[in-house]
Design a protein around this motif. Sequence first.
Motif, PDB file in Angstrom:
ATOM      1  N   LYS A 111       0.831  -1.134   0.207  1.00  0.00           N
ATOM      2  CA  LYS A 111       0.074  -0.076  -0.073  1.00  0.00           C
ATOM      3  C   LYS A 111       0.834   1.340   0.142  1.00  0.00           C
ATOM      4  O   LYS A 111       1.722   1.335   0.813  1.00  0.00           O
ATOM      5  N   HIS A 112       0.649   2.154  -1.089  1.00  0.00           N
ATOM      6  CA  HIS A 112       1.389   3.405  -1.124  1.00  0.00           C
ATOM      7  C   HIS A 112       0.545   4.453  -1.591  1.00  0.00           C
ATOM      8  O   HIS A 112      -0.569   4.439  -2.143  1.00  0.00           O
ATOM      9  N   LYS A 113       1.265   5.702  -1.342  1.00  0.00           N
ATOM     10  CA  LYS A 113       0.729   6.968  -1.927  1.00  0.00           C
ATOM     11  C   LYS A 113       1.609   7.289  -3.162  1.00  0.00           C
ATOM     12  O   LYS A 113       2.820   7.610  -2.857  1.00  0.00           O
ATOM     13  N   ILE A 114       1.177   7.662  -4.227  1.00  0.00           N
ATOM     14  CA  ILE A 114       1.927   7.930  -5.239  1.00  0.00           C
ATOM     15  C   ILE A 114       2.019   9.424  -5.982  1.00  0.00           C
ATOM     16  O   ILE A 114       0.757   9.719  -6.212  1.00  0.00           O
ATOM     17  N   TYR A 115       2.911  10.103  -6.032  1.00  0.00           N
ATOM     18  CA  TYR A 115       2.755  11.238  -6.695  1.00  0.00           C
ATOM     19  C   TYR A 115       3.628  11.733  -8.019  1.00  0.00           C
ATOM     20  O   TYR A 115       4.751  10.812  -7.932  1.00  0.00           O
ATOM     21  N   VAL A 116       3.487  12.678  -8.701  1.00  0.00           N
ATOM     22  CA  VAL A 116       4.404  12.882  -9.803  1.00  0.00           C
ATOM     23  C   VAL A 116       4.624  14.470  -9.592  1.00  0.00           C
ATOM     24  O   VAL A 116       3.719  15.095  -9.496  1.00  0.00           O
ATOM     25  N   LEU A 117       5.921  14.740  -9.893  1.00  0.00           N
ATOM     26  CA  LEU A 117       6.525  16.229  -9.698  1.00  0.00           C
ATOM     27  C   LEU A 117       7.315  16.502 -11.035  1.00  0.00           C
ATOM     28  O   LEU A 117       8.094  15.865 -11.293  1.00  0.00           O
ATOM     29  N   ALA A 118       6.454  17.521 -11.803  1.00  0.00           N
ATOM     30  CA  ALA A 118       7.200  17.952 -13.168  1.00  0.00           C
ATOM     31  C   ALA A 118       8.211  19.160 -12.683  1.00  0.00           C
ATOM     32  O   ALA A 118       7.927  20.026 -11.788  1.00  0.00           O
ATOM     33  N   ASN A 119       9.078  19.105 -13.409  1.00  0.00           N
ATOM     34  CA  ASN A 119       9.868  20.223 -13.382  1.00  0.00           C
ATOM     35  C   ASN A 119      10.672  20.546 -12.186  1.00  0.00           C
ATOM     36  O   ASN A 119      10.966  21.625 -11.639  1.00  0.00           O
ATOM     37  N   VAL A 120      11.090  19.370 -11.619  1.00  0.00           N
ATOM     38  CA  VAL A 120      11.649  19.342 -10.396  1.00  0.00           C
ATOM     39  C   VAL A 120      13.305  19.518 -10.541  1.00  0.00           C
ATOM     40  O   VAL A 120      13.899  20.103  -9.698  1.00  0.00           O
ATOM     41  N   GLY A 121      13.872  19.440 -11.588  1.00  0.00           N
ATOM     42  CA  GLY A 121      15.093  19.743 -11.772  1.00  0.00           C
ATOM     43  C   GLY A 121      16.082  18.443 -11.826  1.00  0.00           C
ATOM     44  O   GLY A 121      17.148  18.391 -12.637  1.00  0.00           O
ATOM     45  N   GLU A 141       9.763  30.362  -3.566  1.00  0.00           N
ATOM     46  CA  GLU A 141       9.861  31.704  -4.055  1.00  0.00           C
ATOM     47  C   GLU A 141      10.201  31.705  -5.321  1.00  0.00           C
ATOM     48  O   GLU A 141      11.059  31.229  -5.983  1.00  0.00           O
ATOM     49  N   SER A 142       9.374  32.818  -6.055  1.00  0.00           N
ATOM     50  CA  SER A 142       9.658  33.092  -7.424  1.00  0.00           C
ATOM     51  C   SER A 142       8.872  34.413  -7.856  1.00  0.00           C
ATOM     52  O   SER A 142       7.825  34.619  -7.597  1.00  0.00           O
ATOM     53  N   GLN A 143       9.623  35.420  -8.461  1.00  0.00           N
ATOM     54  CA  GLN A 143       9.154  36.473  -8.790  1.00  0.00           C
ATOM     55  C   GLN A 143       7.459  36.471  -9.725  1.00  0.00           C
ATOM     56  O   GLN A 143       6.869  37.201  -9.334  1.00  0.00           O
ATOM     57  N   ASN A 144       7.754  35.698 -10.800  1.00  0.00           N
ATOM     58  CA  ASN A 144       6.574  35.653 -11.586  1.00  0.00           C
ATOM     59  C   ASN A 144       6.761  34.398 -12.519  1.00  0.00           C
ATOM     60  O   ASN A 144       8.012  33.943 -12.687  1.00  0.00           O
ATOM     61  N   PRO A 145       5.714  34.046 -12.954  1.00  0.00           N
ATOM     62  CA  PRO A 145       5.737  32.630 -13.633  1.00  0.00           C
ATOM     63  C   PRO A 145       6.589  32.654 -15.119  1.00  0.00           C
ATOM     64  O   PRO A 145       6.756  33.637 -15.617  1.00  0.00           O
ATOM     65  N   ASN A 146       7.281  31.668 -15.214  1.00  0.00           N
ATOM     66  CA  ASN A 146       7.858  31.723 -16.583  1.00  0.00           C
ATOM     67  C   ASN A 146       7.489  30.355 -17.451  1.00  0.00           C
ATOM     68  O   ASN A 146       8.258  30.191 -18.456  1.00  0.00           O
ATOM     69  N   GLY A 147       6.531  29.643 -17.067  1.00  0.00           N
ATOM     70  CA  GLY A 147       6.106  28.382 -17.605  1.00  0.00           C
ATOM     71  C   GLY A 147       6.593  27.190 -17.520  1.00  0.00           C
ATOM     72  O   GLY A 147       6.041  26.265 -17.916  1.00  0.00           O
ATOM     73  N   THR A 148       7.820  26.967 -16.558  1.00  0.00           N
ATOM     74  CA  THR A 148       8.257  25.845 -16.471  1.00  0.00           C
ATOM     75  C   THR A 148       8.377  25.672 -14.622  1.00  0.00           C
ATOM     76  O   THR A 148       9.243  24.966 -14.206  1.00  0.00           O
ATOM     77  N   GLU A 149       7.322  26.294 -14.147  1.00  0.00           N
ATOM     78  CA  GLU A 149       7.308  25.937 -12.617  1.00  0.00           C
ATOM     79  C   GLU A 149       6.997  24.520 -12.132  1.00  0.00           C
ATOM     80  O   GLU A 149       6.411  23.707 -13.118  1.00  0.00           O
TER      81      GLU A 149
END
Length: 650
Positions: A111-121, A141-149
């Motif tokens: 038994k597990h909980k599964i997540y996916v995280l995009a653009n983590v680096g 922290e980020s001043q404004n969106p750049n599309g790859t958050e």
Amino acid sequence: MLHKNIIKLAALLWCVLTVASCTNEDFDKGNNGPDVPEGLPVTLKLNIGTPEVPVVETKSLDNGTTFGAINDLAVLVYDEKGGNPIVTFHDVQEENQTSVNGVTFDAKTGKHKIYVLANVGSEDAAKVYTTEQALLSSQIESQNPNGTEMMLGFVAKDMETSINLYNSGDNEVIDITGDASFEAKVVPPYSKITFKITKNLPSDQHVYLAITEVNVRHLPVKYSLLPYEKWTMENGVSGESIISLYENKSAKPEDEVGELATGKDFYMYENLQGENNTSNGDPSLKTPVGLEVPTKGDGKIDYTEWFEKWSSVPCTYIEVKGNYTIFTSEPGVNHVGDGEINYRFFLGENSTSDFNIKRNTHYNVTLAFTGLAGKNELQYEWRVQADLENSTFYPKGELMIDGSKEDFPFWIVNTNIDKLSITTSGDKTSDMKLVYWDSYGGRQSTTSFNEYVSLPAKGDYQKYAVVSNNLGVIGATDGVGQNAYIHEDTKKVYNSEEDNVNLRNDIVAGKIYKSRTFQMNSADVDQLVVKEYPLLCLNNETDIININSKAVYAQRIDRPAGMIDGNAARKYNGEQGQGAFYSYLPTPEDLALLVRIETGIFQPEDGTSYWTTEGPYYWNGTSVEKATGISHAYVRCVYKSYKYANTIKY
């Protein structure tokens, strides 16, 4: 004894062989299958995508598009209690993908909980989230969106379940029993907003609004992987973070609002600030919860105190700055005012009560100015800060005319003095006439400025005009000083008619003109700079004196002819000329040549209709075509010799 030991060893070997021969198919839990041991390694598959973007309509309609990019991803498999993650990292081969299919990741049965995280680096960056709680509470922290958050997704059996789990913020436990395929939606933490300004001001009244600046203020400078309520000015929202949407570069304040007329897009992080339903559906009363509009002792709004409060409110708002001028009358009412306005309003899901800007949503917002351009709002509404008590020239700062023999009007607003003095810089005389009207002699004009001109200034606004004293053609008169056409860059003075052909490119670019500055005595800071541009020579003939001349010159600036038919338009050609030259409606050939040559600041727009000798025609980008069903059209007359007016061919 030996016999018993052999029996025990054989039984143990049988058990080992039985477990070793199991496949992943044997791990499936069925009615007849055995329980699956926990902790056995398996490799699973995952399909990932970004959700479709809802479109929230506030005042206008526009279709939203999907946004969000996947450049890398990490699958995090936590145990049932949200700890001990197994991390699988993948780089995405092609940049800015919105979906990735068939991704494999490592896990174990149980038994597990599964997540996916995009653009983590990187894999190491993903391993920082050692618990489910650390992942779900993360703030970046980020001043404004750049599309790859970074974007988070809840892994589930299907996409619908995945997005439902994300919206609830509560993941479900998955019992891994063997090979399986899963799906997940990753959600961008920002929103897209399209902002428009439209103006539909009355053409028969003097109402002008020039937008000079548009700024988005109080933007979040943090985002979270899950929706977060609420950012505060101390944690998440910055009063210093500003998006500038517009800068007015036009010299003509009556111009439309340029790029904002078609919409300006910007992105911002989610900012959920709740609702306040006390406005009773009135947009002018939309106010954040707990923010009372301060009033003075007489019950009027205290604007100074009120706008100070805006600096402490974490709701995102748009501020529109501009110049507003109104001088018009209604029965029993005289509307007069000129000055600067600051128009501020909060964003949200609607225009009356909501202050929530949700992630992954496209909002369309239109600020529409109609009628008297919000005159009542400018005076009474809490959102607007206006100073309309100035005395000023209109148009503000600069009046562009051409060298034709027609009045170019301007107004002086908020003048209640008996006599108005206007001084002018440079020479004491000019071939620009200053025109005014008085109750005794009607239309008056002067070209003499000894020290100043004393003019009537009765009422709250007064009409004046400027007109060229001589037909404005380079070389028509020996101009010096205020009477000369001068190159903006080289400062060279031009006196030869031949220059009209040689300098055609600089003429259409607006590089050559004569100017004069008018100054009011009642307001030292107010000046009106009049720039007169020469008429445009349409062919290679330049002589305007000889009656046999075949030269053709054209006006540079549109004249609004209003609702007239072709016959009335033909009467527009008053006998105003110099030497043998008179003004006429252009032929369709004249108009075609004009718009083909005029590529500078006064170029007619495609699709705009102009009156010709054959009725209204418009330019389609390559040629002129006859316009049908037109009652409004512009006029640009041409100047030709009387002898050849109807015979000139190109």
